[in-house]
Motif scaffolding. Structure first.
Motif, PDB file in Angstrom:
ATOM      1  N   GLU A  23      -2.439  32.861  81.487  1.00  0.00           N
ATOM      2  CA  GLU A  23      -2.534  34.190  80.878  1.00  0.00           C
ATOM      3  C   GLU A  23      -1.809  35.283  81.672  1.00  0.00           C
ATOM      4  OE1 GLU A  23      -3.606  33.359  78.209  1.00  0.00           O
ATOM      5  OE2 GLU A  23      -4.803  31.617  78.741  1.00  0.00           O
ATOM      6  N   PRO A  24      -0.466  35.178  81.831  1.00  0.00           N
ATOM      7  CA  PRO A  24       0.274  36.246  82.517  1.00  0.00           C
ATOM      8  C   PRO A  24       0.062  37.584  81.819  1.00  0.00           C
ATOM      9  CG  PRO A  24       1.766  34.762  81.351  1.00  0.00           C
ATOM     10  CD  PRO A  24       0.429  34.112  81.332  1.00  0.00           C
ATOM     11  N   GLU A  25       0.053  38.644  82.618  1.00  0.00           N
ATOM     12  CA  GLU A  25      -0.282  39.963  82.079  1.00  0.00           C
ATOM     13  C   GLU A  25       0.730  40.442  81.048  1.00  0.00           C
ATOM     14  OE1 GLU A  25      -1.511  43.025  84.751  1.00  0.00           O
ATOM     15  OE2 GLU A  25      -2.150  41.576  86.255  1.00  0.00           O
ATOM     16  N   GLN A  26       2.022  40.215  81.312  1.00  0.00           N
ATOM     17  CA  GLN A  26       3.055  40.699  80.404  1.00  0.00           C
ATOM     18  C   GLN A  26       3.997  39.568  80.016  1.00  0.00           C
ATOM     19  OE1 GLN A  26       4.935  43.941  82.532  1.00  0.00           O
ATOM     20  NE2 GLN A  26       3.601  45.452  81.553  1.00  0.00           N
ATOM     21  N   ILE A  27       4.438  39.600  78.790  1.00  0.00           N
ATOM     22  CA  ILE A  27       5.445  38.668  78.306  1.00  0.00           C
ATOM     23  C   ILE A  27       6.688  39.491  77.989  1.00  0.00           C
ATOM     24  CG2 ILE A  27       6.020  36.887  76.616  1.00  0.00           C
ATOM     25  CD1 ILE A  27       3.667  36.197  78.437  1.00  0.00           C
ATOM     26  N   VAL A  28       7.707  39.366  78.824  1.00  0.00           N
ATOM     27  CA  VAL A  28       8.942  40.134  78.661  1.00  0.00           C
ATOM     28  C   VAL A  28       9.867  39.376  77.714  1.00  0.00           C
ATOM     29  CG1 VAL A  28      10.905  41.170  79.854  1.00  0.00           C
ATOM     30  CG2 VAL A  28       8.665  41.020  80.993  1.00  0.00           C
ATOM     31  N   PRO A  29      10.315  40.003  76.631  1.00  0.00           N
ATOM     32  CA  PRO A  29      11.088  39.291  75.598  1.00  0.00           C
ATOM     33  C   PRO A  29      12.305  38.525  76.113  1.00  0.00           C
ATOM     34  CG  PRO A  29      10.420  41.432  74.781  1.00  0.00           C
ATOM     35  CD  PRO A  29      10.049  41.399  76.232  1.00  0.00           C
ATOM     36  N   ASP A  30      13.075  39.120  77.054  1.00  0.00           N
ATOM     37  CA  ASP A  30      14.312  38.459  77.479  1.00  0.00           C
ATOM     38  C   ASP A  30      14.158  37.681  78.795  1.00  0.00           C
ATOM     39  OD1 ASP A  30      13.966  40.614  79.118  1.00  0.00           O
ATOM     40  OD2 ASP A  30      15.974  41.455  78.848  1.00  0.00           O
ATOM     41  N   ARG A  31      12.924  37.493  79.239  1.00  0.00           N
ATOM     42  CA  ARG A  31      12.679  36.712  80.448  1.00  0.00           C
ATOM     43  C   ARG A  31      12.392  35.263  80.081  1.00  0.00           C
ATOM     44  NH1 ARG A  31       7.776  37.789  84.826  1.00  0.00           N
ATOM     45  NH2 ARG A  31       8.035  35.815  85.984  1.00  0.00           N
ATOM     46  N   SER A  32      12.786  34.317  80.939  1.00  0.00           N
ATOM     47  CA  SER A  32      12.541  32.894  80.689  1.00  0.00           C
ATOM     48  C   SER A  32      11.235  32.449  81.346  1.00  0.00           C
ATOM     49  CB  SER A  32      13.699  32.043  81.224  1.00  0.00           C
ATOM     50  OG  SER A  32      14.877  32.274  80.490  1.00  0.00           O
ATOM     51  N   TYR A  33      10.512  31.579  80.659  1.00  0.00           N
ATOM     52  CA  TYR A  33       9.228  31.071  81.134  1.00  0.00           C
ATOM     53  C   TYR A  33       9.206  29.545  80.988  1.00  0.00           C
ATOM     54  CZ  TYR A  33       7.738  35.945  80.600  1.00  0.00           C
ATOM     55  OH  TYR A  33       7.632  37.312  80.684  1.00  0.00           O
ATOM     56  N   SER A  34       8.602  28.886  81.961  1.00  0.00           N
ATOM     57  CA  SER A  34       8.386  27.442  81.872  1.00  0.00           C
ATOM     58  C   SER A  34       6.992  27.226  81.290  1.00  0.00           C
ATOM     59  CB  SER A  34       8.502  26.793  83.254  1.00  0.00           C
ATOM     60  OG  SER A  34       8.287  25.403  83.182  1.00  0.00           O
ATOM     61  N   VAL A  35       6.934  26.942  80.001  1.00  0.00           N
ATOM     62  CA  VAL A  35       5.668  26.932  79.265  1.00  0.00           C
ATOM     63  C   VAL A  35       5.003  25.559  79.332  1.00  0.00           C
ATOM     64  CG1 VAL A  35       4.588  27.249  77.012  1.00  0.00           C
ATOM     65  CG2 VAL A  35       6.469  28.747  77.731  1.00  0.00           C
ATOM     66  N   LEU A  36       3.752  25.551  79.759  1.00  0.00           N
ATOM     67  CA  LEU A  36       2.961  24.320  79.716  1.00  0.00           C
ATOM     68  C   LEU A  36       2.288  24.177  78.362  1.00  0.00           C
ATOM     69  CD1 LEU A  36       1.818  21.856  81.220  1.00  0.00           C
ATOM     70  CD2 LEU A  36      -0.075  23.302  81.988  1.00  0.00           C
ATOM     71  N   GLN A  37       1.671  25.257  77.882  1.00  0.00           N
ATOM     72  CA  GLN A  37       1.039  25.210  76.563  1.00  0.00           C
ATOM     73  C   GLN A  37       0.837  26.610  76.011  1.00  0.00           C
ATOM     74  OE1 GLN A  37      -2.241  26.174  75.546  1.00  0.00           O
ATOM     75  NE2 GLN A  37      -2.998  26.871  77.524  1.00  0.00           N
ATOM     76  N   VAL A  38       0.869  26.704  74.672  1.00  0.00           N
ATOM     77  CA  VAL A  38       0.537  27.921  73.941  1.00  0.00           C
ATOM     78  C   VAL A  38      -0.540  27.535  72.934  1.00  0.00           C
ATOM     79  CG1 VAL A  38       1.383  29.846  72.550  1.00  0.00           C
ATOM     80  CG2 VAL A  38       2.934  28.675  74.123  1.00  0.00           C
ATOM     81  N   SER A  39      -1.581  28.371  72.808  1.00  0.00           N
ATOM     82  CA  SER A  39      -2.692  28.022  71.921  1.00  0.00           C
ATOM     83  C   SER A  39      -3.136  29.227  71.108  1.00  0.00           C
ATOM     84  CB  SER A  39      -3.891  27.513  72.730  1.00  0.00           C
ATOM     85  OG  SER A  39      -3.555  26.397  73.505  1.00  0.00           O
ATOM     86  N   VAL A  40      -3.658  28.931  69.914  1.00  0.00           N
ATOM     87  CA  VAL A  40      -4.285  29.959  69.079  1.00  0.00           C
ATOM     88  C   VAL A  40      -5.597  29.399  68.552  1.00  0.00           C
ATOM     89  CG1 VAL A  40      -2.049  30.922  68.389  1.00  0.00           C
ATOM     90  CG2 VAL A  40      -3.174  29.214  66.929  1.00  0.00           C
TER      91      VAL A  40
END
Length: 399
Positions: A333-350
């Motif tokens: 749960e990083p505080e901010q998600i910057v649109p043009d920044r790259s992230y190494s994603v382990l999982q996304v959930s809803v």
């Protein structure tokens, strides 16, 4: 103030029937150990005890209580040291070996010498080698105090127990899913949404899972992969409701409250609890969850999860998983998600919700190829929500 003797009985106690006493006290389970020694002439000695106990940390002392009539114990007292071998749940046959005549007790058993020479039986869960600190007469038993000289844990496994005159193992109920029928029902219900899971996995080229709450745990109840197969944990794999896991379900039916969830953080780690509380608020405000790859290898996490999901798991299995998860806290749960920044994603959930708006399932996306930009993560969330709505329509009639 002296005791009020007017309420104390002065009559002699009734005679206690030994058989009744044995039956009553048999309702208290005890661990099973084999105390071994090596006589001055090299003879191997061993006896089964159900009275082993830790006594003191400083100095390090343990105890056991053999019968006064035990000939094996009489011989053991001549040994320079003795070793307490704590039997594992799969060693009931070893226990039986020590019911044989003295010359046959070690027949077929593999062992090695502890530092002071007492036998360590292969396959035990732990052993403690001692010298004699004291031997005290207590009724028809001796109370033996052993001064610990060396000790080690050998196997991470369940111990052998003696209960109601029988040997067996225990199931750590607080650490296990208590209602297997609930898990089976959740898996069956999840199959109604399989078509949507497979469609989503194929479209995104990733792994898709559906998870359901089960009290103190939550479990994978359906999985799908982009090629028809999946490397996600199979249905039935469980995870603990403990920070930083399960945030989307916390406070909803079938899951712990926020306080119960946070209480699984050790009191010695207040900073971890504070971070978890902030992450929980952030996740519930967003309505979705993001975990990034952290310092622990995915293979190690998978191994820890598999051990946690085993029917015969031990408290140490859970402890190691929780410790590993706490090391991953900063990557949830990083505080901010910057649109043009790259992230190494382990999982996304809803969340997947019922008709009343309660989160009753979690739809999870993992196994994404390469890194993802912040804008792509938001797009994944939007796409997951579409699938969650479709799954809700299949689940609502039967939830």
């Amino acid at each position: 103030m002296p005791p009020d003797t007017s309420v104390l009985s002065t009559s002699a106690p009734e005679a206690i029937d030994p058989q009744v006493m044995r039956q009553v006290l048999g309702n208290y389970p005890t661990g099973v150990a084999v105390v071994t020694g090596r006589a001055p002439d090299g003879t191997l000695l061993g006896m089964v005890v159900g009275t082993f106990s830790s006594v003191s940390m400083e100095p390090p002392l343990v105890s056991f209580m053999p019968m006064k009539t035990s000939r094996t114990f009489t011989a053991l007292r001549e040994c320079a040291s003795f070793c307490v071998n704590i039997l594992a749940a799969d060693q009931s046959d070893v226990c039986g070996s020590f019911m044989r005549p003295p010359e046959e007790k070690f027949r077929g058993l593999r062992w090695r010498a502890a530092p002071n020479g007492a036998p360590v039986i292969e396959g035990v869960t732990a052993w403690i080698e001692c010298t004699w600190a004291d031997v005290i007469e207590v009724g028809d038993h001796y109370f033996v105090l052993g001064a610990i000289q060396s000790l080690a844990a050998e196997r991470d496994c369940l111990p052998l127990l003696f209960f109601q005159r029988g040997y067996g193992r225990f199931t750590p109920g607080l650490l296990m899913t208590s209602d297997h029928r609930s898990l089976a029902a959740a898996v069956g219900v999840a199959e109604r949404g399989r078509l949507e899971l497979e469609r989503l996995a194929s479209e995104l080229g990733a792994e898709v899972s559906l998870l359901a709450p089960l009290g103190d745990e939550f479990a994978f109840v359906a999985t799908a992969g982009s090629s028809g197969g999946t490397t996600s944990p199979p249905p039935g794999t469980r995870l603990p409701f403990a920070p930083p896991l399960g945030m989307l379900l916390v406070g909803h039916p079938g899951a712990p409250s926020a306080g119960q969830w946070l209480d699984r953080v050790p009191a010695s780690a207040p900073q971890v609890r504070e971070a978890a509380a902030a992450q929980l608020r952030r996740t519930q405000e967003r309505g979705w969850s993001l975990t990034l790859h952290g310092p622990l290898a995915t293979a190690l996490l998978d191994e820890l999860v598999d051990a946690f999901s085993e029917p015969a798991r031990t408290p140490d299995n859970e402890r190691r998983l929780l410790e590993a998860l706490r090391r991953m806290t900063a990557f949830h749960e990083p505080e901010q998600i910057v649109p043009d920044r790259s992230y190494s994603v382990l999982q996304v959930s809803v969340p997947v919700r019922d008709a009343e708006g309660n989160a009753v399932r979690v739809l999870r996306l993992s196994g994404l190829p390469g890194s993802s930009s912040g804008a792509e993560i938001i797009a994944f969330v939007d796409r997951l929500r579409l699938s969650a709505s479709a799954i809700e329509r299949t689940l609502t009639p039967v939830l």
